[in-house]
Design a protein around this motif. Structure first.
Motif, PDB file in Angstrom:
ATOM      1  N   ALA A  14     -19.335  74.016-134.519  1.00  0.00           N
ATOM      2  CA  ALA A  14     -18.483  74.563-133.883  1.00  0.00           C
ATOM      3  C   ALA A  14     -17.722  73.999-133.169  1.00  0.00           C
ATOM      4  N   SER A  15     -16.273  74.485-132.232  1.00  0.00           N
ATOM      5  CA  SER A  15     -15.966  73.370-131.298  1.00  0.00           C
ATOM      6  C   SER A  15     -14.790  74.581-130.807  1.00  0.00           C
ATOM      7  N   PHE A  16     -14.822  74.338-130.159  1.00  0.00           N
ATOM      8  CA  PHE A  16     -13.566  74.854-129.245  1.00  0.00           C
ATOM      9  C   PHE A  16     -12.591  73.910-127.948  1.00  0.00           C
ATOM     10  N   ARG A  17     -11.413  74.545-127.934  1.00  0.00           N
ATOM     11  CA  ARG A  17     -10.385  73.746-127.834  1.00  0.00           C
ATOM     12  C   ARG A  17      -9.327  74.839-126.490  1.00  0.00           C
ATOM     13  N   SER A  18      -8.821  74.182-125.660  1.00  0.00           N
ATOM     14  CA  SER A  18      -8.085  74.732-125.090  1.00  0.00           C
ATOM     15  C   SER A  18      -6.860  73.347-125.225  1.00  0.00           C
ATOM     16  N   ASP A  19      -5.614  73.612-124.885  1.00  0.00           N
ATOM     17  CA  ASP A  19      -4.370  73.271-124.799  1.00  0.00           C
ATOM     18  C   ASP A  19      -3.631  73.498-124.138  1.00  0.00           C
ATOM     19  N   GLY A  20      -2.542  73.406-123.203  1.00  0.00           N
ATOM     20  CA  GLY A  20      -1.536  73.384-122.228  1.00  0.00           C
ATOM     21  C   GLY A  20      -0.871  72.476-122.523  1.00  0.00           C
ATOM     22  N   SER A  21       0.677  73.223-122.469  1.00  0.00           N
ATOM     23  CA  SER A  21       1.937  72.494-122.582  1.00  0.00           C
ATOM     24  C   SER A  21       2.678  73.414-121.668  1.00  0.00           C
ATOM     25  N   TRP A  30      -1.299  77.443-121.838  1.00  0.00           N
ATOM     26  CA  TRP A  30      -2.600  77.276-122.136  1.00  0.00           C
ATOM     27  C   TRP A  30      -2.812  78.410-122.650  1.00  0.00           C
ATOM     28  N   SER A  31      -3.125  78.049-124.600  1.00  0.00           N
ATOM     29  CA  SER A  31      -3.876  78.301-125.101  1.00  0.00           C
ATOM     30  C   SER A  31      -5.082  77.976-126.080  1.00  0.00           C
ATOM     31  N   SER A  32      -6.390  78.961-126.066  1.00  0.00           N
ATOM     32  CA  SER A  32      -7.291  78.868-126.694  1.00  0.00           C
ATOM     33  C   SER A  32      -7.684  78.253-128.091  1.00  0.00           C
ATOM     34  N   THR A  66      -5.261  76.578-134.861  1.00  0.00           N
ATOM     35  CA  THR A  66      -4.920  75.511-134.060  1.00  0.00           C
ATOM     36  C   THR A  66      -3.842  76.072-133.771  1.00  0.00           C
ATOM     37  N   GLY A  67      -3.124  74.855-133.039  1.00  0.00           N
ATOM     38  CA  GLY A  67      -1.593  76.120-132.389  1.00  0.00           C
ATOM     39  C   GLY A  67      -0.773  75.196-132.458  1.00  0.00           C
ATOM     40  N   ASN A  68       0.509  75.282-132.098  1.00  0.00           N
ATOM     41  CA  ASN A  68       1.764  74.523-132.336  1.00  0.00           C
ATOM     42  C   ASN A  68       2.427  75.128-131.565  1.00  0.00           C
ATOM     43  N   ASN A  69       3.334  73.824-130.234  1.00  0.00           N
ATOM     44  CA  ASN A  69       4.437  74.236-129.400  1.00  0.00           C
ATOM     45  C   ASN A  69       5.409  73.333-129.479  1.00  0.00           C
ATOM     46  N   GLY A 104      17.255  82.272-123.452  1.00  0.00           N
ATOM     47  CA  GLY A 104      15.542  82.105-123.002  1.00  0.00           C
ATOM     48  C   GLY A 104      15.236  83.264-123.011  1.00  0.00           C
ATOM     49  N   ASN A 105      14.093  82.863-123.136  1.00  0.00           N
ATOM     50  CA  ASN A 105      12.801  84.112-123.380  1.00  0.00           C
ATOM     51  C   ASN A 105      11.521  83.342-122.733  1.00  0.00           C
ATOM     52  N   GLU A 106      10.900  84.147-121.307  1.00  0.00           N
ATOM     53  CA  GLU A 106       9.851  83.485-121.067  1.00  0.00           C
ATOM     54  C   GLU A 106       8.626  83.890-121.066  1.00  0.00           C
ATOM     55  N   ASP A 107       8.437  84.934-122.834  1.00  0.00           N
ATOM     56  CA  ASP A 107       6.663  85.514-122.473  1.00  0.00           C
ATOM     57  C   ASP A 107       6.754  84.934-124.312  1.00  0.00           C
ATOM     58  N   LEU A 108       7.501  83.540-124.343  1.00  0.00           N
ATOM     59  CA  LEU A 108       7.396  82.445-125.566  1.00  0.00           C
ATOM     60  C   LEU A 108       5.625  81.835-125.402  1.00  0.00           C
ATOM     61  N   VAL A 109       4.747  81.983-126.346  1.00  0.00           N
ATOM     62  CA  VAL A 109       3.248  81.620-126.095  1.00  0.00           C
ATOM     63  C   VAL A 109       3.552  81.237-127.459  1.00  0.00           C
ATOM     64  N   TRP A 110       2.196  80.090-127.591  1.00  0.00           N
ATOM     65  CA  TRP A 110       1.577  78.814-128.826  1.00  0.00           C
ATOM     66  C   TRP A 110       2.040  80.173-129.303  1.00  0.00           C
TER      67      TRP A 110
END
Length: 224
Positions: A14-21, A30-32, A66-69, A104-110
């Protein structure tokens, strides 16, 4: 990450990670993402120990995120263009002008991808013949898509978290050791894969997207 092994039969990861961009606004920076996998070595069980021709039988299952930015820097901010050939006269002198090109778009997320995988590893005759089969499905949602906007918006497009893509398929590998002695070893491997890609959703009221195909500029047209 946590790994657990019980009697070399039951395996858990099991794994857990938080990434920030910094490509997103601070509130969405940040997203987990979590993932997990289990495996069972069936050939280690008592009821299969006497099956001599079976050297390995492992069943696997996994799920993960997994996430993508992957978008341009500062895409969440409105942007201005100041071309040298666009300006205006003020005070009997020419001044460079600018105009907005992106809202622009201030609501963009991972962007998030969720994948499920089921697999089996099989070994026969002391690993002289081995086989691996994997079946997977991968769903990507909240796509960072430069979606088209209606003409009334005043802008041609805007980056949005919209759209969904699915990839699913089957992978098969078969390996056989044909000759194995002190002087010579011969092994052959065969593999094949099948993959299906499907666009599940696009931008609002979009059923297709057309793009230009570029063939490069490294060719020369010579008149006849």
């Amino acid at each position: 990450r946590v790994n657990y092994n019980l009697k070399s039969k039951y395996l858990v990861t099991a794994s857990f990670r938080s990434d920030g961009s910094s490509r997103f606004l601070k509130k969405n920076r940040w997203s987990s993402f979590a993932s997990g996998a289990i495996a069972w070595r069936a050939n280690s069980e008592d009821f299969l120990k006497d099956v001599r021709w079976l050297s390995n039988l492992k069943l696997r299952a996994s799920w993960g995120m997994t996430g993508n930015n992957n978008l341009g820097n500062h895409s969440y901010l409105p942007q201005l263009s100041t071309p040298v050939n666009a300006g205006y006269m003020f005070g009997n002198s020419y001044s460079t002008g600018g105009y907005p090109i992106n809202m622009g778009n201030e609501d963009l997320v991972w962007e998030t991808t969720r994948q499920t995988d089921l697999g089996v590893d099989l070994g026969l005759f002391k690993q002289r013949l081995t086989m691996t089969v994997d079946v997977y499905r991968k769903n990507t949602s909240d796509l960072l898509l430069n979606a088209k906007l209606p003409p009334s918006a005043g802008y041609p497009s805007q980056y949005l978290n919209i759209g969904k893509v699915r990839n699913e398929g089957l992978e098969f590998t078969l390996t056989g050791v044909i000759v194995d002695n002190k002087k010579f070893r011969w092994a052959s491997t065969f593999n094949i894969a099948f993959n299906k890609n499907k666009v599940m959703a696009l931008g609002q009221d979009e059923y297709s997207r057309l793009t230009s195909q570029y063939w490069g500029d490294d060719w020369v047209l010579i008149p006849g």
